[in-house]
Write an enzyme that holds these catalytic residues in place. Structure first.
Site, mmCIF file in Angstrom:
data_model
loop_
_atom_site.group_PDB
_atom_site.id
_atom_site.type_symbol
_atom_site.label_atom_id
_atom_site.label_comp_id
_atom_site.label_asym_id
_atom_site.label_seq_id
_atom_site.Cartn_x
_atom_site.Cartn_y
_atom_site.Cartn_z
ATOM 1 N N SER A 10 40.889 42.810 44.646
ATOM 2 C CA SER A 10 41.642 42.644 45.884
ATOM 3 C C SER A 10 43.137 42.838 45.705
ATOM 4 O O SER A 10 43.791 43.433 46.556
ATOM 5 C CB SER A 10 41.401 41.246 46.477
ATOM 6 O OG SER A 10 40.028 41.018 46.716
ATOM 7 N N LYS A 13 48.449 42.682 40.479
ATOM 8 C CA LYS A 13 49.529 41.794 40.042
ATOM 9 C C LYS A 13 50.291 42.474 38.910
ATOM 10 O O LYS A 13 49.682 43.035 37.990
ATOM 11 C CB LYS A 13 48.975 40.447 39.581
ATOM 12 C CG LYS A 13 48.309 39.653 40.689
ATOM 13 C CD LYS A 13 47.806 38.305 40.211
ATOM 14 C CE LYS A 13 48.934 37.323 40.028
ATOM 15 N NZ LYS A 13 48.432 35.946 39.734
ATOM 16 N N ASP A 101 39.536 42.065 32.135
ATOM 17 C CA ASP A 101 40.393 41.009 32.690
ATOM 18 C C ASP A 101 39.956 39.634 32.197
ATOM 19 O O ASP A 101 40.792 38.758 31.943
ATOM 20 C CB ASP A 101 40.403 41.068 34.212
ATOM 21 C CG ASP A 101 39.009 40.927 34.823
ATOM 22 O OD1 ASP A 101 38.005 41.284 34.158
ATOM 23 O OD2 ASP A 101 38.918 40.480 35.983
ATOM 24 N N ARG A 102 38.656 39.439 32.041
ATOM 25 C CA ARG A 102 38.161 38.154 31.544
ATOM 26 C C ARG A 102 38.581 37.937 30.095
ATOM 27 O O ARG A 102 39.054 36.855 29.730
ATOM 28 C CB ARG A 102 36.643 38.086 31.680
ATOM 29 C CG ARG A 102 36.160 38.033 33.127
ATOM 30 C CD ARG A 102 34.656 38.245 33.233
ATOM 31 N NE ARG A 102 33.903 37.153 32.624
ATOM 32 C CZ ARG A 102 32.587 37.197 32.401
ATOM 33 N NH1 ARG A 102 31.895 38.294 32.717
ATOM 34 N NH2 ARG A 102 31.961 36.164 31.865
#
Length: 264
Positions: A10, A13, A101-102
């Site tokens: 979504s 950043k 990302d994890r």
């Protein structure tokens, strides 16, 4: 200056590392807006020399980010999952399958800790909720993936004929549809966190710390903390979850500080 990019489902950043100094606050864009990053880059007085990032929003979005950066003379190096990253061991059966990302966000949590540390659970509440556990040996033990709070709510509204896009309080015994949906979502999210915390306590034989992140956390915070307090009767006093604003960017900053980040 090295840009740090967290391209999620979504939101996009962006942070940076400039001569060892971090951004005071991350910059966030709608990740569906193809022009936002390029427009922002055009406002910078100092141009970045490299971008280091993770992308879980698909190849097309990754290419859009690459093109926006290239338009300002900045190459991007995408971090991918692998069996080990700066001493953090990836316990996935197929290590490359773990979302980058994890893995990087877990590295970001670990960067805050002493060399000797208790096990910890990181729950990230985004479009999807992920709840991952790392042991005192810096090995990622595994984790859960479930729809995030907003996705749960919208899925019920889209997938059923009569259920609304709910907005109601979380209560023990809901007496209207909005309460029922809001309470069910909070219970599902909080219950998953408590499940993994209890599993970590049993597995490692000691209390695990809990870290939380993501825009969905405020919606489920009260229920999560309430259920953790109830779980104390089983596994001892649970820690108060510590909120982290940008663990993925923290992990990327650690990678960017290495002598040759493009080799990672």
């Amino acid at each position: 200056m090295i840009l740090l990019i967290d391209s999620g489902n979504s939101r996009l950043k962006v942070g940076w590392l400039d001569n060892g100094a971090r951004e005071p606050a991350a910059v966030a864009f709608d990740n569906l807006d193809p022009h936002a990053l390029g427009d922002w880059l055009g406002t910078l007085s100092r141009k970045p020399t490299l971008a280091l990032g993770v992308n879980v929003a698909g190849a097309e979005r990754g290419e859009g980010i690459r093109a926006a950066l290239a338009g300002h003379g900045c190459p991007v190096h995408w971090i991918t999952s692998r069996p080990q990253l700066l001493g953090l061991r990836n316990g996935y059966t197929q290590p490359a399958q773990l979302g980058a990302d994890r893995l990087v966000s877990l590295l970001g949590v670990r960067s805050r800790l002493a060399q000797t540390h208790p096990p910890f659970v990181l729950a990230s509440f985004g479009t999807a909720t992920t709840i991952d556990t790392v042991g005192p040996d810096n090995a990622f033990a595994g984790g859960l993936i479930l729809p995030g709070p907003a996705l749960m709510r919208s899925s019920l509204a889209r997938g059923t004929a009569n259920l609304p896009l709910a907005d109601g309080p979380v209560v023990d015994f809901p007496v209207d549809t909005h309460q029922a949906i809001a309470s069910g979502i909070a219970a599902a999210q909080a219950g998953a966190v408590v499940r993994q915390w209890l599993a970590a306590c049993r597995h490692y034989g000691c209390a695990a710390d809990i870290y939380v992140a993501g825009g969905g956390w405020p919606e489920v915070q009260q229920e999560t903390e309430r259920l953790l307090a109830q779980a104390a009767a089983i596994a001892g006093a649970p820690p108060l979850p510590a909120y982290l604003d940008r663990p993925v960017l923290d992990g990327l900053a650690l990678l960017a500080a290495q002598p040759d980040p493009q080799s990672l």
